[in-house]
Design an enzyme around this catalytic site. Structure first.
Site, PDB file in Angstrom:
ATOM      1  CG  HIS A  26      -1.720   1.045   1.445  1.00 37.51           C
ATOM      2  ND1 HIS A  26      -3.148   0.987   0.861  1.00 37.51           N
ATOM      3  CD2 HIS A  26      -1.609   2.393   1.686  1.00 37.51           C
ATOM      4  CE1 HIS A  26      -3.737   2.149   1.279  1.00 37.51           C
ATOM      5  NE2 HIS A  26      -2.944   3.203   1.467  1.00 37.51           N
ATOM      6  CD  GLU A  27       1.685   3.783   3.692  1.00 37.16           C
ATOM      7  OE1 GLU A  27       2.074   4.693   2.847  1.00 37.16           O
ATOM      8  OE2 GLU A  27       0.635   3.620   4.142  1.00 37.16           O
ATOM      9  CG  HIS A  30       0.117   5.591  -1.193  1.00 35.17           C
ATOM     10  ND1 HIS A  30      -0.928   6.234  -1.980  1.00 35.17           N
ATOM     11  CD2 HIS A  30      -0.294   5.424   0.147  1.00 35.17           C
ATOM     12  CE1 HIS A  30      -2.091   5.748  -1.101  1.00 35.17           C
ATOM     13  NE2 HIS A  30      -1.575   5.228  -0.071  1.00 35.17           N
TER      14      HIS A  30
END
Length: 235
Positions: A26-27, A30
């Site tokens: 997820h990170e 980003h």
């Protein structure tokens, strides 16, 4: 006592890999998208990587999920695991098109979680390939991976800054309204805690169901889960 320890260790083991992968990807998503769209801040900090140690937050990625497993198992036997990683820094002004690109950066996290859920559903077809002693663990890990990634995706799309959904909404609003809406970010954590935990607790005390935010999240998870299981031939 041995059975208790064995059950706790097994439960922790089938959540450990899904939590680590879901939060890391997820990170990293980003960071990767931000770099692609002109802001190298996260890349220069070593966040465009699949190395989980670059994204781990000691409390959010390790302690909190473990506490969820232990407390959930002890109270209900079916723990709900929640966690988070270190937020990815994004210098909005360095993006090629700040309003549009910030929405894309925000959407990247939930999008990769949906992809991971899809991959885990596909891998469910491999459960029968393994001996029984491993297949039970593998199946439980994959199921947890599907559910955790979908919960993370839908939860993060709630339109509350600083959640990803809040940043997407900010990018869609007219400028003046977007500026006002973005100021909610300083209260975002309290709003999330209030909607997800405090209101349901008050509701239980007074005999009224106030878990509206959780109902929205689970509605989204249920429908995404059904769609993914259909696509992967599980139903």
């Amino acid at each position: 006592m041995e059975d208790l320890i064995s059950n706790v260790l097994f439960t922790a083991s089938i959540w450990a890999l899904p939590v680590l992968i879901a939060i890391t990807m997820h990170e990293a998503a980003h960071a990767y998208v931000a770099n692609m769209l002109g802001d190298p801040t996260a890349r220069l900090m070593g966040r465009v990587t699949l190395n989980p140690f670059a994204h781990i937050d000691r409390f959010g990625t390790i302690i909190l999920p473990v506490l969820c497993v232990i407390s959930g198992w002890a109270l209900a036997g079916t723990p709900f695991v929640f966690g988070y990683a270190k937020p990815v820094p994004v210098a909005v002004s360095r993006l090629n098109n700040p309003r549009r690109d910030m929405m894309l950066v925000a959407a990247a996290g939930p999008a990769i979680n949906v992809v991971l859920a899809f991959c885990a559903a596909v891998l469910l077809h491999t459960v029968s390939w393994f001996p029984e002693w491993f297949s039970a663990w593998w199946q439980a890990t994959l199921i947890n991976g599907i559910l955790l990634n979908l919960v993370l995706a839908v939860f993060n799309l709630l339109p509350i800054p600083p959640l990803d959904g809040g940043r997407i909404v900010t990018g869609l609003l007219p400028y003046e309204l977007a500026v006002r809406y973005s100021k909610l970010e300083r209260f975002g954590l309290f709003i999330v805690i209030g909607l997800m935990f405090l209101l349901p607790y008050i509701g239980r005390e007074i005999g009224v169901d106030l878990s509206y935010a959780m109902q929205i999240v689970m509605f989204g998870v249920k429908n995404l889960l059904h769609f993914i299981l259909m696509l992967t031939g599980q139903i």
